[in-house]
Motif scaffolding. Structure first.
Motif, PDB file in Angstrom:
ATOM      1  N   TRP A 335      92.041 -10.657  48.249  1.00 56.49           N
ATOM      2  CA  TRP A 335      90.880 -11.489  48.534  1.00 56.49           C
ATOM      3  C   TRP A 335      90.861 -11.814  50.021  1.00 56.49           C
ATOM      4  O   TRP A 335      91.903 -12.144  50.612  1.00 56.49           O
ATOM      5  N   ARG A 337      89.508 -14.413  51.714  1.00 58.57           N
ATOM      6  CA  ARG A 337      89.834 -15.808  52.024  1.00 58.57           C
ATOM      7  C   ARG A 337      91.332 -16.049  51.912  1.00 58.57           C
ATOM      8  O   ARG A 337      91.970 -16.608  52.810  1.00 58.57           O
ATOM      9  N   ASN A 374      84.886 -10.766  50.085  1.00 57.23           N
ATOM     10  CA  ASN A 374      85.491 -11.841  49.313  1.00 57.23           C
ATOM     11  C   ASN A 374      86.673 -11.311  48.518  1.00 57.23           C
ATOM     12  O   ASN A 374      87.736 -11.921  48.494  1.00 57.23           O
ATOM     13  N   THR A 387      80.958 -14.589  49.903  1.00 52.12           N
ATOM     14  CA  THR A 387      81.806 -15.655  50.431  1.00 52.12           C
ATOM     15  C   THR A 387      81.224 -16.165  51.741  1.00 52.12           C
ATOM     16  O   THR A 387      80.802 -15.369  52.591  1.00 52.12           O
ATOM     17  N   THR A 452      81.957 -20.801  48.302  1.00 57.37           N
ATOM     18  CA  THR A 452      83.063 -21.479  48.962  1.00 57.37           C
ATOM     19  C   THR A 452      84.336 -21.229  48.169  1.00 57.37           C
ATOM     20  O   THR A 452      84.318 -20.598  47.105  1.00 57.37           O
ATOM     21  N   TRP A 453      85.457 -21.745  48.649  1.00 53.04           N
ATOM     22  CA  TRP A 453      86.718 -21.509  47.934  1.00 53.04           C
ATOM     23  C   TRP A 453      86.731 -22.217  46.580  1.00 53.04           C
ATOM     24  O   TRP A 453      87.471 -21.821  45.680  1.00 53.04           O
ATOM     25  N   ASP A 455      85.307 -21.970  43.719  1.00 53.28           N
ATOM     26  CA  ASP A 455      84.450 -20.874  43.273  1.00 53.28           C
ATOM     27  C   ASP A 455      84.494 -20.605  41.771  1.00 53.28           C
ATOM     28  O   ASP A 455      84.251 -19.483  41.337  1.00 53.28           O
TER      29      ASP A 455
END
Length: 682
Positions: A335, A337, A374, A387, A452-453, A455
């Motif tokens: 991922w 992020r 993402n 993302t 956003t995180w 998610d």
């Protein structure tokens, strides 16, 4: 050289510990390709992901379960037999635990799982390892010189399937088994790589095929998934053991010449040497055994994307090496992020600078319309781009990389891409990710997407949509602008540097005017929500407004934010995702998928957030490093509790803070390691 006394030994279970912990505590070995072996200390497979060999196969297959289970027993005299492993079957049968009081201890020794058994004069040691960059598992047993002769019996059970695939589907009826001395090749009738076994010692495969119809995976049942299904076994491997013998099996999907290349002793020596070098390179690990254990845990997440051969070839063609980060075991892939948040702890703190640069350049090759991916779905070579924050974390990761390495060549190659990213955000890109021309803040949100995180999404329900201007995304955006401004200044591009400065100044002014919530004395979580209004929920996202290298929040408000987060969100294992007392607060992360996703960001504790919290706390309490160490005390205990030697993804929001989610999570390990190393240096 690393002092042998400082090579980490992590105890995961000792005789006298609760028997049920044999099913609750897990082990993990990995191969640097995304493949792994994993299970419970007691040997029973409680997850569909538990197996001795999960191979990383090229797309479209992805990670594949190739050797599910080993039923292990040792016979020392006629009628005298001890079970080393447990199992669980349906049909009203109770779970089969290992022989009572036979297991003496389970430890990780330099990250390698070691079981020691002892009863009535019989002493056996078992070790498991995967050679680096091979889809191979060594499972080796050693009978003590003081033990009587014995016969080890191993019954392998199989169902070749994607590692996240259904366990309820029936097994093949077209199995074939070919033997050549102590070499065995097993196929299930499909066009898949066969499972290849080498039997080590005075061993033979006794032909006794069986269908095991009702294997139970109890954690899958608890999590609301289908949890029962069949396996198939070709027979029993019998190995006669003399005192002092080393025996076992090598399981692999590699070619025969690769599998034959190393003896068990050579495999374990090579892996021990590789791990010792990692500790030596890391430096600080030689002074602190807890840090040393986390350096080895970090290694499990750094991989070559072996399942994406075409993408790897494209990166290699440029003269680079494809590298990425597995976000978590067992079910996560790589991922964007998670990779960028984890980069400093996994690669820079551990001084694996070359891999850090490769990871950044690999992800840079995937930039599309100003966004990094993402995630990459299992077995797929194409990334998904929904993302809003991963790309902003990309700037942060580059900044940390350059600060550690001063790698100007990589920076020069990335700089045009960074300018292009900001240009796309200012103009607007996918998912309504854009800078609002009215105030210069970064907004995002598209119906049906979680950007956003926070998610969580189930059955089309986005649990915490957070559409609008999210606090951490704007903190990251401001930080990215200041980072880019500095690099453009240093490169002599004054025009673009001035443009970034103007964007940053406007964003900062608007941020401090819009996000401060006088009533709660902290920051709104989202302003200008697409549903209208501002969200006053007290969440940990606001800590990034002062934890990043370039804090967007004005200094006069730092203390209030830290105090609010510490008093309402801090736990021994990270920060709650929502303050207790909030209407949506959930104290436990458990149950079926909908129940879990409803709690995922509604109170559930996230371990990775301890890193930003400590950074922010030290900003308002400079020099108080000794006090800051207390925030990490819960993690030292956790190293011996769930996945031995690693940290889980999340924890319940209330004591006793049971570990939940993925049992080994990259950013959990990375941020605790980064924080421990930072405080150890002070």
């Amino acid at each position: 050289m690393t002092d042998p006394q400082l090579i980490p030994v992590q105890v995961g279970w000792r005789r006298g510990d609760a028997r049920d912990e044999l099913l609750a505590r897990e082990w993990l070995v990995t191969n640097g390709l995304g493949g792994y072996g994993s299970g419970t200390i007691g040997g029973a497979a409680t997850r569909r992901f538990h197996g001795k060999l999960i191979a990383a196969l090229p797309a479209p297959l992805g990670r594949f379960m190739m050797l599910n289970h080993l039923e292990e027993s040792i016979e020392t005299a006629p009628g005298v037999s001890y079970k080393l492993s447990g199992d669980e079957h349906g049909g009203g049968k109770e779970i089969g635990f290992p022989e009572p009081d036979f297991l003496e201890s389970f430890t990780l020794e330099c990250g390698i799982p070691v079981w020691r058994y002892e009863k009535n004069g019989v002493r056996v040691e078992k070790r498991v390892a995967m050679p680096h960059l091979q889809n191979t598992t060594y499972i080796i047993y050693r009978l003590s010189k003081a033990s009587p002769p014995a016969t080890l019996r191993l019954r392998p059970s199989l169902k070749f399937r994607p590692h996240e695939g259904l366990v309820s589907e029936d097994v093949s009826t077209s199995w074939s088994v070919k033997t050549n001395g102590r070499e065995v090749e097993i196929s299930d009738g499909r066009d898949l790589k066969p499972l290849r076994l080498i039997l080590i010692g005075d061993a033979r495969l006794v032909d006794d095929p069986q269908r095991l119809p009702h294997v139970i995976y109890r954690i899958e049942r608890r999590r609301g998934y289908e949890y029962e299904g069949p396996l198939w076994s070709p027979g029993v491997i019998e190995i006669r053991m003399k005192p002092g013998d080393t025996v076992g099996i090598v399981a692999s999907v590699e070619e025969w010449d690769v599998i034959r290349a190393m003896t068990p002793d050579e495999c374990f020596a090579a892996e021990q040497s590789r791990r010792t070098r990692l500790l030596e390179i890391a430096g600080q690990a030689q002074q602190d055994t807890c840090i040393a254990q986390l350096v080895l845990a970090a290694d499990q997440f750094l991989i070559r994307p072996g399942t994406r051969a075409a993408d790897t070839a494209r990166v290699v063609a440029t003269g680079d090496e494809a590298r990425t980060v597995i976000a978590g075991y067992h079910w996560f892939t790589d991922w964007g992020r998670d990779t960028m948040i984890s980069l400093e702890g996994l690669t820079l703190v551990t001084r694996r600078y070359r891999e850090a640069g490769s990871i950044l350049r690999t992800f840079a090759s995937y930039i599309r319309d100003g966004l990094i991916p993402n995630l990459f779905p299992e077995g797929d070579s194409g990334g998904l781009y929904h993302t809003a924050d991963a790309t902003m974390w990309f700037f942060h990761a580059i900044n940390r990389f350059v600060d550690y390495t001063n790698d100007q060549e990589t920076l020069r190659g990335l700089l045009p891409k960074l300018v292009d990213i900001i240009d796309h955000h200012v103009a607007g890109t996918h998912f309504n990710i854009r800078v609002d021309p009215k105030d210069g803040l970064l907004s995002q949100g598209a119906e049906g997407y979680q950007l956003t995180w926070m998610d969580a999404k189930v059955d089309g329900w986005v649990v915490t949509p957070r559409r609008g201007k999210a606090v951490e995304i704007n903190a990251l955006y401001y930080n990215a602008l200041r980072v880019l401004q500095r690099y453009l200044d240093e490169a002599g591009d004054q025009k673009n540097a001035l443009r970034m400065e103007e964007l940053a100044l406007r964003a900062r002014q608007s941020f401090n005017a819009r996000f401060w919530n006088e009533k709660t004395q902290c920051l709104f979580d989202v302003v200008d929500q697409d549903s209208g209004g501002d969200d006053p929920a007290v969440r940990p996202n606001q800590i990034l407004a002062l934890s990043l290298p370039h804090p967007v929040l004005e200094e006069s408000r730092w203390h209030a934010v830290v105090e609010k987060v510490q008093s309402t969100l801090l736990t021994p294992v990270g920060l709650r995702s929502l303050s207790p007392g909030s209407p949506d607060y959930k104290p436990r992360y458990d149950g079926d998928l909908r129940s879990r996703d409803a709690a995922y960001h509604q109170g559930t504790v996230w371990a990775w957030l301890i890193g930003p919290f400590i950074d922010a706390w030290l900003r308002v309490n400079p020099g108080e490093h000794q006090k800051a160490r207390a925030f990490l005390s819960g993690f030292e205990k956790e190293l011996g509790q769930t996945c031995i030697g690693s940290f889980s993804e999340v924890f319940d929001a209330e004591a006793p803070y049971h570990a939940r989610g993925c049992v080994a999570q990259a950013w959990s390990v990375a941020e605790v390691l980064r924080s421990m190393e930072k405080l150890a240096r002070s």
